[in-house]
Motif scaffolding. Structure first.
Motif, PDB file in Angstrom:
ATOM      1  N   SER A  95       0.833  -1.219   0.000  1.00 26.77           N
ATOM      2  CA  SER A  95       0.000   0.000   0.000  1.00 26.77           C
ATOM      3  C   SER A  95       0.857   1.255   0.000  1.00 26.77           C
ATOM      4  O   SER A  95       0.534   2.259  -0.649  1.00 26.77           O
ATOM      5  N   GLU A 102       3.870   1.555  -1.252  1.00 28.07           N
ATOM      6  CA  GLU A 102       4.426   1.687  -2.600  1.00 28.07           C
ATOM      7  C   GLU A 102       3.385   2.206  -3.569  1.00 28.07           C
ATOM      8  O   GLU A 102       3.663   3.039  -4.430  1.00 28.07           O
ATOM      9  N   ALA A 103       2.131   1.730  -3.418  1.00 34.28           N
ATOM     10  CA  ALA A 103       1.059   2.224  -4.304  1.00 34.28           C
ATOM     11  C   ALA A 103       0.804   3.701  -4.096  1.00 34.28           C
ATOM     12  O   ALA A 103       0.578   4.468  -5.046  1.00 34.28           O
ATOM     13  N   THR A 104       0.849   4.117  -2.824  1.00 34.86           N
ATOM     14  CA  THR A 104       0.649   5.552  -2.535  1.00 34.86           C
ATOM     15  C   THR A 104       1.750   6.403  -3.170  1.00 34.86           C
ATOM     16  O   THR A 104       1.506   7.476  -3.753  1.00 34.86           O
ATOM     17  N   GLN A 105       2.976   5.959  -3.018  1.00 32.71           N
ATOM     18  CA  GLN A 105       4.097   6.715  -3.612  1.00 32.71           C
ATOM     19  C   GLN A 105       3.992   6.765  -5.127  1.00 32.71           C
ATOM     20  O   GLN A 105       4.203   7.810  -5.753  1.00 32.71           O
ATOM     21  N   ILE A 106       3.619   5.655  -5.714  1.00 30.00           N
ATOM     22  CA  ILE A 106       3.495   5.650  -7.183  1.00 30.00           C
ATOM     23  C   ILE A 106       2.380   6.572  -7.618  1.00 30.00           C
ATOM     24  O   ILE A 106       2.503   7.306  -8.613  1.00 30.00           O
ATOM     25  N   ARG A 107       1.255   6.572  -6.854  1.00 30.74           N
ATOM     26  CA  ARG A 107       0.141   7.437  -7.205  1.00 30.74           C
ATOM     27  C   ARG A 107       0.548   8.916  -7.109  1.00 30.74           C
ATOM     28  O   ARG A 107       0.201   9.733  -7.951  1.00 30.74           O
ATOM     29  N   ASN A 108       1.288   9.252  -6.091  1.00 30.80           N
ATOM     30  CA  ASN A 108       1.740  10.654  -5.938  1.00 30.80           C
ATOM     31  C   ASN A 108       2.683  11.059  -7.081  1.00 30.80           C
ATOM     32  O   ASN A 108       2.618  12.183  -7.611  1.00 30.80           O
ATOM     33  N   VAL A 128       2.736   9.767 -10.108  1.00 33.95           N
ATOM     34  CA  VAL A 128       1.970   9.888 -11.336  1.00 33.95           C
ATOM     35  C   VAL A 128       1.182  11.189 -11.356  1.00 33.95           C
ATOM     36  O   VAL A 128       1.098  11.886 -12.379  1.00 33.95           O
ATOM     37  N   LEU A 129       0.599  11.566 -10.209  1.00 33.24           N
ATOM     38  CA  LEU A 129      -0.158  12.822 -10.126  1.00 33.24           C
ATOM     39  C   LEU A 129       0.734  14.047 -10.396  1.00 33.24           C
ATOM     40  O   LEU A 129       0.369  14.961 -11.129  1.00 33.24           O
ATOM     41  N   THR A 161       3.481  14.062 -12.076  1.00 34.96           N
ATOM     42  CA  THR A 161       3.870  14.058 -13.491  1.00 34.96           C
ATOM     43  C   THR A 161       2.766  14.588 -14.373  1.00 34.96           C
ATOM     44  O   THR A 161       2.996  15.351 -15.323  1.00 34.96           O
TER      45      THR A 161
END
Length: 471
Positions: free
Chosen positions: A51, A53-59, A61-62, A64
């Motif tokens: 979770s 890692e998913a949060t960091q990836i989502r941030n 992507v946002l 970017t």
């Protein structure tokens, strides 16, 4: 692999113990709770690391997406026309900068450009005006030429009878009779001129060197010269005769220098001293001639050194390369002697080898092997020229009413005649000065100068010379 600081709960400020370290699993790992000593509740409960890692990836992507939207929404750059503003390195050092300094420079450039345009416009107008004036001038000249030709044509449009007619005692004589009268007059005049020329004595124009190259008419009797003698042959014969006559007069009456021409005595020296002095004098003369070749004037110090060397060497002499160079060195010595007499403070006597002006000039002439007759003639002419200059200065000052300047010029004249007493009242140089002044000078002003000269000139001989110059 996460750093060790990320494994500690954010509520704990104390360093974790061995029990608080993370036990790493290949698939997943869990965070331990805070120790019992910590009163705060940890925000990190037991959760799966996926979770985070998913949060960091989502941030990521946002962020970017936001950057891409910002970049895509930026408008195209607009290039607007603006006035040129100079950079900082174009500013003047020490200038006080203001908010409008760039605008001031731009306005000055605009003003300069407008002035240049105005000047160009004015020059164009002046050129057009000059062209129009030249056109009008050419038209006027053309009209004048046409009018002149018309007048000449009108004057020539006469009857044929008037061309062949002459008026005698108020009556017109025309036809062949007029030609006969004209022919008779011409023949009578030619006959008289031929008879008068035949009655003259025969002779030729020659240039006599003994008279300074003057052209004179030399008549000769019948039978003394052959008729076939040409002009060039007769002139050459006359020149040779004049040269031989002058040489004969010199042999019969050798030149005797005047009493005031007294070269200084030389010191006695042996052969070795004379040889050394001769070598040194030749070296000094070479240096003097090289100065002239470089475009420099002759130095008085070198001429005085040459005079001392020749005198110390027992009267040794030097040979110059050319006669013109010899005369130029002598003229430099004469000029120094004249300046010494006119302005004694300008040249010290030590600069003239401790000789008076006359002896210094005579010694230099002896060192350069200049004949006494030529040296004396050059000296007299040079002194006479300076005397004339002082008289002209005094006359000009007296004409303007400046008595002080006139008196100063006369004092310099008296000083020159006292230092170089070489001109006699009956000499040719004094006579030439007097004749020239009588041709253009005012007699009253010359009379005033004579009165002033009698008061300023002390010696009687000098007074006679000045009086003879002033007429």
């Amino acid at each position: 692999m996460l750093p060790r600081s990320a494994l500690r709960p954010p509520c704990c400020n104390s360093r974790p113990g061995p029990q608080q370290l993370l036990s790493v699993n290949l698939k997943s790992f869990r965070l331990r709770r805070c120790p019992a000593t910590c009163n705060k509740q940890s925000d990190y409960d037991e959760r799966d690391i996926s979770s985070l890692e998913a949060t960091q990836i989502r941030n990521i992507v946002l962020a970017t997406a936001v950057c891409c939207a910002f970049v895509s929404n930026v408008g195209a750059a607009r290039a607007e026309s603006q006035n040129w503003i100079p950079r900082r390195h174009h500013r003047h050092i020490g200038e006080r900068f203001t908010d409008t300094w760039a605008d001031t420079i731009v306005e000055a450039e605009h003003a300069t450009a407008s002035r240049v345009r105005d000047l160009e416009r004015q020059l164009e107008q002046e050129r057009k005006r000059a062209d129009s004036e030249a056109v009008r001038r050419r038209e006027a000249e053309g009209k004048l030429k046409v009018l002149t030709l018309q007048q000449k044509a009108a004057s020539r449009s006469v009857d044929d009878d008037t061309i062949l007619s002459i008026k005698v005692a108020g009556a017109d004589i025309t036809g062949p009779l007029a030609f006969l009268l004209l022919f008779g007059g011409v023949y009578f005049g030619w006959q008289r001129s031929t008879t008068a020329a035949a009655q003259q004595r025969k002779g030729r124009w020659v240039y006599d060197r003994s008279l300074g190259g003057k052209k004179i008419w030399v008549p000769y009797a019948e039978g003394q010269l052959p008729e076939q003698l040409t002009e060039a042959a007769f002139g050459e014969l006359a020149s040779k005769a004049a040269i031989k006559a002058a040489a004969q007069r010199k042999r019969q009456q050798p030149y005797q220098p005047p009493p005031w021409w007294q070269p200084p005595m030389s010191f006695a020296a042996d052969d070795s001293t004379r040889a050394a002095a001769q070598l040194q004098a030749s070296s000094i003369l070479t240096r003097i001639e090289q100065q002239k070749n470089r475009g420099e004037d002759y130095k008085l110090a070198d001429i005085a050194l040459l005079r001392r060397t020749c005198q110390a060497g027992g009267g040794v002499t030097v040979d110059t390369r050319t006669v013109g160079g010899r005369d130029a060195i002598y003229k430099a010595a004469v000029d120094a002697a004249v300046r010494r007499c006119i302005e004694p403070s300008s040249i010290d006597i030590s600069e003239m080898a401790d000789h008076p002006p006359v002896q210094f000039v005579a010694g230099v002439a002896q060192d350069l092997q200049i004949p006494d007759e030529r040296a004396i003639s050059m000296l007299c002419n040079w002194v006479a020229g300076h005397c004339r200059s002082r008289i002209v200065e005094a006359y000009t000052a007296a004409k303007k009413g400046d008595d002080v300047a006139a008196a100063q010029a006369l004092i310099q004249l008296a000083s020159l005649l006292q230092g170089l007493p070489i001109l006699a009242p009956d000499s040719s140089q004094v006579g030439l000065i007097a004749d020239e002044l009588q041709g253009w000078a005012d007699a009253d002003v010359l009379q005033q100068l004579q009165v002033a000269a009698r008061q300023l000139v002390v010696e009687a001989e000098q007074q006679c010379v000045v009086t003879a110059m002033l007429g």
